[in-house]
Design an enzyme around this catalytic site. Structure first.
Site, mmCIF file in Angstrom:
data_model
loop_
_atom_site.group_PDB
_atom_site.id
_atom_site.type_symbol
_atom_site.label_atom_id
_atom_site.label_comp_id
_atom_site.label_asym_id
_atom_site.label_seq_id
_atom_site.Cartn_x
_atom_site.Cartn_y
_atom_site.Cartn_z
ATOM 1 N N SER A 4 0.788 -1.068 0.008
ATOM 2 C CA SER A 4 0.060 0.144 -0.013
ATOM 3 C C SER A 4 0.880 1.374 0.049
ATOM 4 C CB SER A 4 -0.917 -0.007 1.072
ATOM 5 O OG SER A 4 -2.080 -0.929 0.963
ATOM 6 N N VAL A 15 1.114 -3.540 3.995
ATOM 7 C CA VAL A 15 1.138 -5.201 4.615
ATOM 8 C C VAL A 15 2.500 -5.885 4.031
ATOM 9 C CG1 VAL A 15 -1.306 -5.361 4.830
ATOM 10 C CG2 VAL A 15 -0.355 -5.989 2.717
ATOM 11 N N TYR A 45 -3.971 -3.167 -10.224
ATOM 12 C CA TYR A 45 -3.764 -2.464 -9.085
ATOM 13 C C TYR A 45 -2.936 -3.519 -8.121
ATOM 14 C CZ TYR A 45 -5.053 -2.558 -3.946
ATOM 15 O OH TYR A 45 -4.994 -2.382 -2.730
ATOM 16 N N TYR A 103 -4.839 3.782 7.958
ATOM 17 C CA TYR A 103 -6.133 3.163 8.053
ATOM 18 C C TYR A 103 -6.820 3.321 9.529
ATOM 19 C CZ TYR A 103 -3.325 0.522 4.925
ATOM 20 O OH TYR A 103 -2.542 0.282 3.792
ATOM 21 N N LYS A 130 0.259 3.385 -3.034
ATOM 22 C CA LYS A 130 -0.847 4.190 -3.369
ATOM 23 C C LYS A 130 -0.720 5.529 -3.228
ATOM 24 C CE LYS A 130 -3.750 0.742 -1.123
ATOM 25 N NZ LYS A 130 -4.480 0.290 0.275
HETATM 26 N N1 GLN Z 1 -2.120 -5.305 -1.864
HETATM 27 C C1 GLN Z 1 -2.810 -5.199 -0.690
HETATM 28 C C2 GLN Z 1 -4.337 -5.558 -0.512
HETATM 29 O O1 GLN Z 1 -4.975 -5.124 -1.581
HETATM 30 C C3 GLN Z 1 -2.355 -3.918 -0.091
HETATM 31 C C4 GLN Z 1 -2.796 -3.795 1.328
HETATM 32 C C5 GLN Z 1 -2.056 -3.025 2.217
HETATM 33 O O2 GLN Z 1 -0.916 -2.746 2.141
HETATM 34 N N2 GLN Z 1 -2.688 -2.559 3.325
HETATM 35 O O3 GLN Z 1 -4.753 -5.977 0.093
#
Ligand code: GLN
Length: 307
Positions: free
Chosen positions: A63, A261, A191, A243, A66
């Site tokens: 993430s 993650v 994605y 989050y 992003k």
């Molecule tokens: N690729 C992961 C997902 O879509 C990204 C989530 C994350 O890093 N929090 O679940």
């Protein structure tokens, strides 16, 4: 205290915590890492670099990507982007479906999965297809990292594609509300590949410098975003970058930051530096447990935070 001394001190202090937390395994390929790993890297706006641990070891940025995709979409769409994705913390886990139905398929912010999927869709529309959108994103990441070797870990991408049922549900729900323009499968494939970009702490701390310098890469002097856009990206990192633990991250660390993650976190100190940390075991919110602690220690020892 010197930054290198502070990093050594943090490295020592986090050792007992390395057995805590849990590596993400809902994407099976992410579980194939050494749980005890720790690395931290600091790049100052003047280019000076400090690192501790294995800061050249690559990991899945997940993430953290992003922030890069949102930056590119902001460059293309400017304020129009906020018609499709809001800028409010969700207070829910990163992959939650609940709010999305009540809020007619408009994600709360670009850093939860639903928001990043919309952003990805917008980049595909701009580039004409998923492959080209991904190519643009990689070119951009390589530019701001000053490193042409950065690429995608295809095994992580295909592992997530095979297990991405929740993201698929999010994308389909948004499609039903008319907030996804392209083919859902294409958007998801793109994605997942975006999340599977592989980088190390040194590259990440370099890449985020534009956010610590009003949108201008302080080393090349290239303008990446306007100063106003940079303020907004940083505000979103502070309020939504972790989050439903964003409030706690602001409380503990006091910096805008973005986690993934894969175990990485990048945070910036405006006007001064960018800090990347890697430790793959996560807390219950999906943020690096030791990474968060290390950043908290960093702002405590340096006395630097935005508050
Ligand atoms: N690729 C992961 C997902 O879509 C990204 C989530 C994350 O890093 N929090 O679940």
């Amino acid at each position: 205290m010197e930054i290198s001394t502070i990093l050594d001190k943090i490295h020592l202090q986090i050792q007992p915590l390395l057995s805590q937390g849990k590596v993400a395994d809902y994407i099976p390929a992410l579980a194939n890492v050494n749980h005890q790993e720790f690395a931290m890297a600091v790049t100052l706006n003047n280019g000076e670099f400090y690192g501790v641990g294995n800061y050249q070891q690559h990991f899945s940025i997940q993430s953290i990507s992003k922030v890069f995709s949102f930056t590119l979409a902001l460059r293309h769409y400017k304020k129009k982007l906020y018609r499709r994705v809001w800028r409010e913390p969700s207070g829910d886990p990163f992959n939650s479906l609940i709010q999305l139905e009540h809020e007619n398929g408009i994600p709360r912010n670009p850093f939860i999965n639903a928001g990043a999927i919309v952003v990805c869709d917008s980049l595909i529309s701009k580039a004409a297809d998923g492959e080209l959108a991904l190519k643009d994103l990689l070119t951009f990441i390589r530019l701001i990292s000053a490193d042409d070797t950065i690429g995608i870990d295809e095994s992580v991408a295909s592992s997530e594609l095979q297990h991405g049922f929740r993201n698929s549900a999010l994308a389909n729900l948004m499609k039903s509300f008319g907030n996804i323009d392209n083919d859902v499968e294409q958007v998801l494939t793109t994605y997942f590949k975006q999340c599977s970009v592989s980088m190390n702490c040194q590259q990440l701390s370099r890449a985020f410098l534009y956010l610590a310098n009003h949108g201008i890469d302080p080393i090349t002097q290239k303008q990446i975003l306007t100063s106003a856009q940079t303020k907004r990206v940083n505000a979103l990192m502070l309020t939504c970058g972790h989050y439903d633990a964003s409030g706690d991250f602001a409380f503990q660390v006091g910096l805008p930051g973005k986690s993934g993650v894969g175990g990485g976190i990048v945070a910036i100190i405006p006007g001064k530096m960018s800090i990347a940390v890697y430790s793959p075991a996560l807390n219950e919110f999906g943020n690096s447990l030791v990474g968060t602690k290390a950043l908290e220690l960093f702002t405590t020892y340096t006395g630097l935070s935005i508050f």
